[in-house]
Design an enzyme around this catalytic site. Structure first.
Site, short mmCIF file in Angstrom:
data_model
loop_
_atom_site.label_atom_id
_atom_site.label_comp_id
_atom_site.label_asym_id
_atom_site.label_seq_id
_atom_site.Cartn_x
_atom_site.Cartn_y
_atom_site.Cartn_z
N GLU A 1 -13.02 2.72 -26.10
CA GLU A 1 -13.92 3.21 -27.30
C GLU A 1 -12.97 4.41 -28.13
O GLU A 1 -13.14 4.07 -29.42
CB GLU A 1 -15.19 3.73 -26.69
CG GLU A 1 -15.98 2.86 -26.17
CD GLU A 1 -15.69 3.05 -24.40
OE1 GLU A 1 -16.93 2.68 -23.66
OE2 GLU A 1 -14.59 3.21 -24.09
N THR B 1 6.55 -5.94 9.43
CA THR B 1 7.23 -6.32 8.49
C THR B 1 8.45 -5.20 7.92
O THR B 1 9.59 -5.49 7.49
CB THR B 1 6.55 -6.62 7.39
OG1 THR B 1 5.45 -7.57 7.48
CG2 THR B 1 7.16 -6.85 5.95
N ARG C 1 1.15 -7.81 -7.87
CA ARG C 1 1.51 -6.68 -6.97
C ARG C 1 1.25 -5.46 -8.21
O ARG C 1 0.42 -4.45 -8.04
CB ARG C 1 2.83 -6.34 -6.54
CG ARG C 1 3.23 -6.91 -5.25
CD ARG C 1 4.67 -6.66 -5.05
NE ARG C 1 5.19 -7.18 -3.75
CZ ARG C 1 6.59 -7.08 -3.49
NH1 ARG C 1 7.23 -6.40 -4.13
NH2 ARG C 1 6.84 -7.72 -2.35
N GLU D 1 0.61 -7.72 1.98
CA GLU D 1 1.69 -8.44 2.12
C GLU D 1 2.10 -8.18 3.41
O GLU D 1 3.15 -7.43 3.55
CB GLU D 1 2.78 -8.37 1.00
CG GLU D 1 2.37 -8.91 -0.44
CD GLU D 1 3.89 -8.95 -1.23
OE1 GLU D 1 5.01 -9.21 -0.81
OE2 GLU D 1 3.54 -8.83 -2.69
N HIS E 1 -10.08 6.35 -23.48
CA HIS E 1 -10.61 5.15 -23.07
C HIS E 1 -10.65 4.33 -24.54
O HIS E 1 -10.33 4.64 -25.50
CB HIS E 1 -12.12 5.44 -22.59
CG HIS E 1 -12.27 6.20 -21.17
ND1 HIS E 1 -13.22 6.44 -20.40
CD2 HIS E 1 -11.16 6.73 -20.38
CE1 HIS E 1 -12.99 7.13 -19.39
NE2 HIS E 1 -11.82 7.23 -19.40
#
Length: 381
Positions: free
Chosen positions: A55, A202, A190, A301, A53
């Site tokens: 930190e 689509t 994206r 999309e 992370h």
């Protein structure tokens, strides 16, 4: 006396943006460690899931430079974690390093943290101040906050159209209405999403890949298909090695249906049966399921029908619209819903930004009130 500078939290926010494409499903976090007088000792941002992370990266950066961190200040854009996941608790690492003060933008809404990081720091004698950069951190991690608080992804619907709102000609031709610059910008959106969603219409019409190609990215977002009757061809181009594919359907005990399901699963797809009362995919249940799979931002999309379904069911959080400087007249609209009988039945939006992208215009419009699910703290500096 320890000097506190708001500029350091803004620097940490800038670092957090570098995690935009890599940290999913973890939040995008930046950290800057300074001396008591404000000199920067170390900095970093969250790495890919399972990696360190922000930190920890900042602590290592400072320690590799030979700095003594006793009495230092850590500026971090989200509450340091307090639980053992794939990495250890960041608050314990800060305490062990001798950090005297933590300045954080927001509490972590993850139930595994949720104030426990701050409590552990304070119990160890570390001073904690919260609130500076809160709005910026929230916007950068709006999908993560949505998943943790609302238990659903942040749904961003992307559309490209002519100035008069046509997304395709009556014969279906749509490539390309907007410019290559707009398409590259769309690929960047994206890339920041955990998953890209489309509908079976689509898939059958365009056979898209729905991956990120026009900008550099270290990871590809998952792909999600809404396909009630499992019509997705097993050789569809959206099947890409190493990328998760989720296909949501209404389900059936029909032998042919089960055969199609097995064919898609053999291609690596995860087929999820979530029927609603009309034998279509239960879209709210699908969003809840995606959240349980770690999807923060969902980039939609799709075609005019599925777009309309998302809007009609109140599932869209914001619109990402690219408008080309042309008029195309009759054709397919951005979303099919209605007819409405009163103007106040329309979907109310707030324009968040309007920018020119190449010859086109990009509009980011947020559904009114959709981001009011988290109380912003007042900066304690």
């Amino acid at each position: 006396m320890t000097a506190i500078s708001p500029s350091h939290i803004h620097k940490a926010l800038g670092l957090a943006t570098q995690a935009l494409f890599i940290s999913n499903p973890n939040p995008r976090v930046g950290c800057v460690i300074t001396s008591p007088t404000g000199d920067v000792l170390g900095q970093g941002f969250t790495q890919k899931a399972g990696g360190p992370h922000a930190e920890i990266v900042a602590l290592r950066d400072a320690q590799q430079k030979g700095h003594d961190l006793h009495g230092a200040v850590a500026y971090v854009t989200l509450e340091p974690c307090s639980h053992q996941g794939r990495t250890g608790p960041c608050c314990d690492a800060l305490i062990a390093a001798g950090i005297a003060k933590v300045v954080a933008s927001l509490a972590d809404p993850n139930p595994l943290v949720a104030g426990q990081g701050f409590a552990r720091l304070r119990a160890a004698g570390v001073e904690v101040l919260v609130g500076d950069g809160a709005q910026e951190s929230f916007e950068l991690n709006i999908g993560f906050f949505s998943r943790m608080v609302r238990k659903t992804p942040w749904v961003r619907m992307k559309m490209a159209a002519s100035l008069d709102g046509t997304t395709a000609l009556p014969n279906g031709e749509s490539q390309w209405i907007t410019s290559s610059a707009a398409r590259a910008d769309g690929h960047a959106w994206r890339a920041r999403a955990c998953a890209v969603l489309t509908g079976i219409g689509t898939v059958l019409e365009d056979n898209p890949r729905l991956d990120v190609r026009d900008v550099a990215t270290p990871r590809q977002p998952h792909v999600v298909v809404v396909d009630s009757q499992l019509q997705t061809p097993p050789d569809a181009r959206l099947f890409i090695a190493g990328r998760a594919c989720y296909i949501y359907c209404a389900g059936s005990n029909d032998t042919a249906f089960q055969g199609r399901k097995q064919a898609l699963e053999s291609q690596g797809a995860v087929v999820v049966e979530l029927p609603n009362a009309h034998n279509k995919v239960d879209l709210p249940a699908m969003l809840a399921d995606l959240a349980s799979r770690g999807v923060n931002e969902l980039h939609v999309e799709a075609g005019t029908k599925l777009n309309g379904s998302f809007i009609r069911e109140g599932l869209v959080d914001e619109m990402l619209v690219y408008l080309a400087p042309c008029m195309l007249g009759e054709g397919l609209a951005m979303a099919h819903f209605g007819p409405l009988t009163q103007l106040n039945q329309g979907l109310s939006l707030d324009f968040k930004s309007v920018e020119k992208i190449g010859p086109d215009v990009r509009i980011l419009a947020r559904v009114k009130g959709r981001d009011n699910f988290l109380a912003m703290p007042t900066a304690e500096l």
